[in-house]
Design an enzyme around this catalytic site. Structure first.
Site, PDB file in Angstrom:
ATOM      1  N   CYS A 159     -20.152  82.135  59.752  1.00  0.00           N
ATOM      2  CA  CYS A 159     -19.557  82.458  58.458  1.00  0.00           C
ATOM      3  C   CYS A 159     -20.695  82.819  57.501  1.00  0.00           C
ATOM      4  O   CYS A 159     -21.873  82.680  57.829  1.00  0.00           O
ATOM      5  CB  CYS A 159     -18.750  81.280  57.918  1.00  0.00           C
ATOM      6  SG  CYS A 159     -19.765  79.880  57.384  1.00  0.00           S
ATOM      7  N   CYS A 218     -23.157  79.940  56.805  1.00  0.00           N
ATOM      8  CA  CYS A 218     -24.056  79.675  57.925  1.00  0.00           C
ATOM      9  C   CYS A 218     -25.045  80.818  58.119  1.00  0.00           C
ATOM     10  O   CYS A 218     -26.211  80.585  58.458  1.00  0.00           O
ATOM     11  CB  CYS A 218     -23.241  79.437  59.196  1.00  0.00           C
ATOM     12  SG  CYS A 218     -22.262  77.916  59.127  1.00  0.00           S
ATOM     13  N   GLU A 230     -23.684  75.288  62.588  1.00  0.00           N
ATOM     14  CA  GLU A 230     -25.020  75.873  62.388  1.00  0.00           C
ATOM     15  C   GLU A 230     -25.813  75.092  61.351  1.00  0.00           C
ATOM     16  O   GLU A 230     -26.986  74.766  61.561  1.00  0.00           O
ATOM     17  CB  GLU A 230     -24.903  77.343  61.936  1.00  0.00           C
ATOM     18  CG  GLU A 230     -24.214  78.242  62.940  1.00  0.00           C
ATOM     19  CD  GLU A 230     -22.726  78.400  62.682  1.00  0.00           C
ATOM     20  OE1 GLU A 230     -22.209  79.509  62.841  1.00  0.00           O
ATOM     21  OE2 GLU A 230     -22.086  77.392  62.314  1.00  0.00           O
ATOM     22  N   HIS A 263     -20.895  72.644  58.764  1.00  0.00           N
ATOM     23  CA  HIS A 263     -20.585  73.536  59.874  1.00  0.00           C
ATOM     24  C   HIS A 263     -21.601  73.316  60.990  1.00  0.00           C
ATOM     25  O   HIS A 263     -22.671  72.723  60.775  1.00  0.00           O
ATOM     26  CB  HIS A 263     -20.611  74.989  59.411  1.00  0.00           C
ATOM     27  CG  HIS A 263     -19.463  75.353  58.527  1.00  0.00           C
ATOM     28  ND1 HIS A 263     -19.083  76.656  58.299  1.00  0.00           N
ATOM     29  CD2 HIS A 263     -18.595  74.584  57.814  1.00  0.00           C
ATOM     30  CE1 HIS A 263     -18.040  76.687  57.485  1.00  0.00           C
ATOM     31  NE2 HIS A 263     -17.735  75.438  57.176  1.00  0.00           N
TER      32      HIS A 263
END
Length: 294
Positions: free
Chosen positions: A220, A223, A176, A174
């Protein structure tokens, strides 16, 4: 006979010289100084051949966390229209009619009350990075990590990156997480909350510095955990997890948030806790060993 041997020596010498010259040519052909620059880096200008992110040196004064704004209820919140009308990329153009373009962030009642702020250039940059990713078949998520000198209050450098899940076939890549990985690796630390000058691979003026993260979408849970483990003290996001779950976007962040609020035996995935004779061995060894504290 001696003349023939001499000829062979000459031929071998010519061939050897040619091979050396050819090898040298190859070396120079591959090492022609065309190393990726800031403009070439895929996190600035998308190019699939580059799979790295560089630290952008800055030196400007940090403007700080955006100032708080008065809370706005869902019913009367309208995001100023930027004039950007995305081109429909669906194969079936008729399906575009079923996905209305959002001009307002979706906010569950009272969910974000007290944390609403304005925006700054770092927030806009994270959103730009997300758009670059979406335009090149990546997930629509981008992140910017800003390193701030605690003594001078200046931005030392920053990293910008985006989602690489489909590009790398890595469900953990992801925006992040990808940005945190690069920042930690280049700085040579695992705690971005307090970076000591004498422990960092990269220069800084003050004795300590810290990082803050800007993302285009609410993190999320994976993250969010990565941000916590990295010690990052400030997170600023734009779109909400309800925006990510909207029709046509269809990410399951909100579903995961809801599932974690349930008891284990009511969750969609089967969770079981199994005790084994050695289940605490690693923890007991850790207690008694010399270790680097997290």
């Amino acid at each position: 006979m001696k003349f023939k041997k001499l000829n062979w020596f000459i031929v071998i010498g010519i061939l050897s010289t040619g091979a050396i010259l050819y090898s040298t040519t190859l070396i120079f052909a591959f090492d022609d100084g065309n190393q990726p620059t800031v403009e070439d880096s895929f996190c600035y200008k998308y190019d699939p051949q580059y799979t790295h992110v560089i630290a952008f040196e800055d030196g400007s004064a940090y403007c700080g966390i955006p100032a708080a704004i008065e809370g706005i209820t869902l019913s009367d919140y309208i995001q100023p229209w930027s004039g950007y009308i995305p081109e429909c990329t669906l194969e079936d153009q008729e399906n575009c009619k079923h996905f209305p373009v959002q001009t307002a962030n979706i906010k569950a009642d009272m969910k974000y009350q007290g944390i609403e702020v304005g925006y700054n250039k770092w927030q806009k940059m994270a959103c730009e990075e997300a758009l670059i990713s979406a335009q090149h078949k990546g997930g629509p998520f981008g992140a910017v990590i800003v390193q701030i000198d605690d003594e001078t209050g200046e931005v030392i450098r920053y990293w910008r990156n985006h989602n690489h899940v489909t590009e790398w076939n890595d469900p953990t890549a992801h925006a992040e997480v990808s940005t945190i990985r690069v920042a930690c690796k280049q700085l040579g630390v695992f705690n971005l909350g307090t970076i000591h000058k004498d422990e960092s691979n990269l220069p800084q003026q003050g004795a300590t510095s810290h990082c803050e993260i800007y993302v285009n979408g609410e993190p999320c849970l994976m993250c969010y955990s990565a941000i916590c483990w990295a010690g990052i003290p400030v997170v600023v996001f734009a779109a909400t997890r309800y925006d990510a779950a909207a029709q046509g976007v269809d990410f399951v962040d909100e579903t995961i948030y809801d599932e974690l609020a349930l008891p284990y035996n009511e969750r969609q995935r089967k969770f079981r806790q199994a005790s084994s004779p050695n289940s605490l061995d690693a923890f007991n060894y850790w207690k008694r060993s010399k270790k680097i504290n997290y």
